[in-house]
Structure formats: C-alpha cells, structure tokens
Enzyme design. Structure first.
Site: not given
Ligand code: NDP
Length: 470
Positions: A46, A51, A54, A102, A189, A193, A210, A454, A459
């Site tokens: 984070c 976080c 980012k 920290y 995510y 982002e 995909r 407003h 709202e």
């Molecule tokens: P996610 O699990 O959210 O997304 C992974 C993405 O990669 C999905 O779209 C998935 O597709 C795709 N994917 C997985 N395997 C493959 C592959 N072999 N080939 C092509 N595409 C693939 O992971 P992230 O890495 O984005 O984030 C990890 C976690 O971090 C999140 O789940 C979230 O909890 C946390 N996070 C939260 C944030 C926030 O709160 N703003 C910001 C960043 C991270 P499919 O959907 O088809 O499986």
C-alpha cells in the site's frame, strides 16, 4: 512471564502487520516485527508500491484534465508539461517520509523491529536471516506464543513468449524514461487505474483485456459506462484480445496480439492479478495449509490449521484491500490480547465481509458498495433500480463531454438500499459516506427523506424518485 521470547511475532511490515504489531504492543504484549526491507521499507504494498503512490500519480494525471477544463472558465496560456523526474522524486520523498512514520509509530509502541527475512521454524519458532553490516549473513532464532503471517502479495505474470519484457505495478512507478507508448494487459483494478493514470499523464495507452468487458464482478452497466468514458478520455481499449508474444525491436517493444495485430510500445504493464507472498516462509515445514495458489488458509478467526499461527491480509487472498487487512489485524489482536480501546467499532464485532466499499481510481472514477443489479436480482428476486445519468455542472463550461452515472439497487421487499454505484468525479469520496448509511440499514425511504446538498453530484443519490421499469 511467558516462556517465549515474544507474545507476538509478526512477519511482514505491511498494512496488516504494522497495525497488528502496534495495537498488540499498546495492549501490553511483547511484540516483534520482521520486515525484509527493514524499517525503511515499512508500509508494504500500500505505502511503497500500491495505494499511496498510485493515488499520488492519479492526482498528477488529474491536473492534466484540469488544465484542459480550465480554458472554459477563462484561464488562458499554454498547458504546462509534465516533469516525470520531479514527480518520481517527490513521490519517493513522500514514501520515505511515510516509511519513517511507520517505524516511529512501531518503536513508540514498544515493538522490536527486525530487518531480515523471517521463516517459520518448528513449533512457535521463527528463524530470522539478516545481513550484517560487513555484508555477511546472520541468523537468529526466536520463539513466540503467537505468530502472525502478514507477508502480503506480489504481482503475477502468466507464462508466455517474451514475458521477461513485461513489467508489473512494482516497476511502473520508477520507469525511465516516461513510457510515451504504454500497453497495459488486464482488466482489473490495477490495469484500469494505470491505463487511466498514464493516459492522463500524456502517454498513448492501449489496454488489452481478454474478456467482453473490464472490471468483471462490478455492476455491468457501470463497467460499460466507465469503459466508454475512459475511451472518450483517450484510452485505446481492446476487448476480447490477448498478447501472443513480446519482443524487442528497433522501435522499442513489439507486442504481437491474438488475431494478428501488432503494437509498438515503450513498456508493457502486466496487471493480471496477484499471488500470496509465501516463498521461503517454511509453511510446508510446519504444516500450514495452503490454497491452490499458495495462499495461507485461515478460519473465521484468522487462525491457520497450526495452533498459534495466524494470517491476515493479502497473503490469505481473500479481499485484497488495505482497510480489510487493517480490520482483520484488529480482529486478531482483540482476540489474542483483549479489547483495543483505539480499535474501531468494526473490530468490536466479527468482521463483516458484506458491503465492503471500493473504488477504481480512474478518470472518471468508479466506486460502489453492496450488490450489483444482477447479484441483487439473483439473491433477492424482486428489486427496484434507480438510475441517474447526467453531465456534471463543471462540464457545462469545461466543454468536456464526460458524463456521470449513479445507480441505486433497492430490495423490493424491505426497501433497503442494497447496492450503490457511481461513475464520476469524486466517486470514492461520495460512496464512502453512503456506505455508512447502508451499513446502518438505510432504506430508500430514508434516502428520499434526506435533503440534498445543492449543487453537488452526490445529491442525485437522494433525489432519484422513479424506479426503472425492467
Ligand atoms: P484483479 O484480480 O483485480 O484483476 C486481474 C485481471 O487480469 C483481470 O481482468 C483478469 O481477467 C486478468 N487476467 C488474469 N489472468 C490473466 C491472464 N493469464 N491473461 C490475461 N489476463 C489475465 O487483479 P489486479 O492485479 O488488478 O489487482 C489485485 C488486487 O489488488 C485487486 O483484486 C484488488 O483487491 C486490489 N487493488 C485494489 C485497488 C483499489 O481498491 N483501488 C487498486 C489496486 C489493487 P478476468 O477478469 O477475465 O479473470
């Protein structure tokens, strides 16, 4: 006096580990925390690679949109250009400051900090590998009544031809030079982002996903709406697409796509999910049960199958969100060492995984809490859906065609608002407040009885009167 060196030995100095160590020490426990990166690396994903940096880059990107929007409000002059090196340096400075905060918090609470790699050893034992000042390796063994695994996760890149050319969110913050052409693979995510942030920072970004639409699991209508807005903001989004291989060429990286397309890029970011950080922890030596992807399995009390060994946060691969890791850590400390006066109300009862709000920090942002329309329909049967789509007041003068979408999903039987979704400016800030109302069981009638502020976008959530007919 316990026969062990410590009452609690925390492995990992990220959000969950730091919170658990600090609270436990404040409650009088003798606590140690080991972090591979040392005190300078405290804060985990984070703070260091997630976080916080980012969000800082998000702010940087938003300035670009604001400079464009300002013209309609009478501001004149050339648009400023980005000094990427200055952004990176300022970010690094702020992260260093947070690392130190920290470390100070932990020391002030009386936590013993170790700079080294900790491994489980025997019953209630931890072996710590350190690097001595002269560069030689050192080893120390400790025993603890309780051990908390809070080692987090790490980006996972699938195997394919040219994988070595891909970077992850660990490397993106310090890329040199600035990637004028960025390919982002994934639709979660992190992919969304960074695709949006680098679009804002001025890169030409192509996002490859995909499936049919990014952000699987979010409300379908919002996913489509948000994706269309990002495209309007300049993103080249390729759905139902994939990478076949990546190779170095005279013009940067050549990305070959399924179906024959080719992209030239300066960097290829893979954001295809994360895996638990468990390598070398010695889980198998002490028999800690793991899931299919290596994650540490825990029960409702964050207890592994081995007595005295607990785990929280991303290493358990349940809900990978900082506030969830913090809440889990407080649950563990409360159970092991008594009630924490500074623990939030959330930590007093059992952790509730329903209704966790979250946001995707894109431009425009997407935020939500509760059930999607589809999930609510499946779970509750009779539901009512309210929806408002509009051009925000700001864009009447900015000239931007960006639109905002807000949506409420209401349980037809109880009138409770069970889902609240938004794509638009300040979505995270707005949804956080409504999440409290929903946790308190607010009904649509209560929303209706609430007076709006407003003029604001928020709202709209209290002025939606006509349910959609569907
Ligand atoms: P996610 O699990 O959210 O997304 C992974 C993405 O990669 C999905 O779209 C998935 O597709 C795709 N994917 C997985 N395997 C493959 C592959 N072999 N080939 C092509 N595409 C693939 O992971 P992230 O890495 O984005 O984030 C990890 C976690 O971090 C999140 O789940 C979230 O909890 C946390 N996070 C939260 C944030 C926030 O709160 N703003 C910001 C960043 C991270 P499919 O959907 O088809 O499986």
């Amino acid at each position: 006096m316990s026969k062990h060196d410590f009452d609690l030995f925390v492995i990992g100095g990220g959000s969950g580990g730091v919170r658990a160590a600090r609270l436990a020490a404040q409650l009088g426990a003798r606590v140690a925390l080991a972090e591979t990166l040392g005190p300078e690396g405290l804060g985990g994903t984070c703070v260091n690679l997630g976080c916080i940096p980012k969000k800082l880059y998000r702010y940087a990107a938003d300035f670009s949109h604001a400079f464009d929007d300002a013209r309609g409000f009478g501001w004149q002059g050339d648009k400023p250009s980005l000094n990427w090196a200055a952004l990176k340096a300022n970010r690094a400075q702020e992260i260093n400051r947070l690392n130190a905060v920290y470390a100070d918090l932990l020391r002030a609470a009386g936590v013993t900090l170790f700079d080294g790699f900790a491994r489980l050893q025997g019953e209630r034992g931890v072996a710590l590998a350190t690097l001595n000042a002269d560069g030689s390796a050192g080893h120390r063994n400790f025993s603890a009544e309780h051990i908390l695994i809070a080692t987090g996760g790490t980006p996972h890149v699938p195997h394919f031809q040219g994988r070595e050319h891909a970077i992850t969110s660990n490397e993106i913050f310090d890329l040199e030079p600035f990637p004028q052409r960025l390919v982002v693979v994934g639709g979660g995510y992190i992919a969304c982002e960074f695709a949006s942030i680098f679009t804002g920072l001025g890169a030409r970004v192509t996002q490859i996903y995909r499936g049919e639409q990014v952000l699987r699991g979010f409300d379908d209508e919002l996913r489509h709406f948000a994706a269309a807005e990002w495209v309007k903001a300049g993103l080249d989004l390729r759905l139902n697409s994939g990478v076949v291989d990546i190779r170095r060429s005279a013009d940067g990286l050549q990305v070959d796509l399924e179906g024959g397309g080719v992209l030239q890029a300066d960097a290829v970011l893979y954001a295809t999910g994360r895996r638990a950080n468990v390598q070398g922890l010695g889980l198998e030596l002490v028999g800690v049960a793991q899931g299919a992807q290596g994650e540490v399995l825990v029960d409702a009390h964050y207890q592994t199958n081995v007595p005295g060994i607990h785990a929280v946060g991303d290493v358990t691969q349940r809900v990978q969100l900082t506030p969830v890791a913090l809440a889990e850590a407080m649950q563990v400390v409360q159970r092991l060492f008594g009630s924490a006066p500074q623990a939030s109300a959330q930590a007093v009862g059992a952790m509730d995984y329903e209704g966790i709000p979250s946001a995707v920090f894109t431009h425009p942002a997407l935020a939500c809490v509760g059930l999607t329309e589809a999930a609510a329909r499946e779970r509750l049967g009779q539901i009512k859906v309210f929806r408002s789509e509009f051009k925000a007041l700001k864009h009447t003068l900015s000239g931007r065609s960006e639109r905002t979408l807000m949506k409420l999903v209401v349980d037809g039987a109880s009138d409770r608002v069970v889902g609240l979704h938004m794509v638009g400016a300040d979505a995270a800030e707005i949804v956080q407040g409504f999440a409290v109302a929903m946790k308190a069981g607010a009904t649509k009638a209560m929303f209706d009885a609430t007076i709006g502020i407003h003029p604001s976008a928020a709202e709209e959530f209290v002025t939606m009167r006509a349910a959609l007919l569907r």
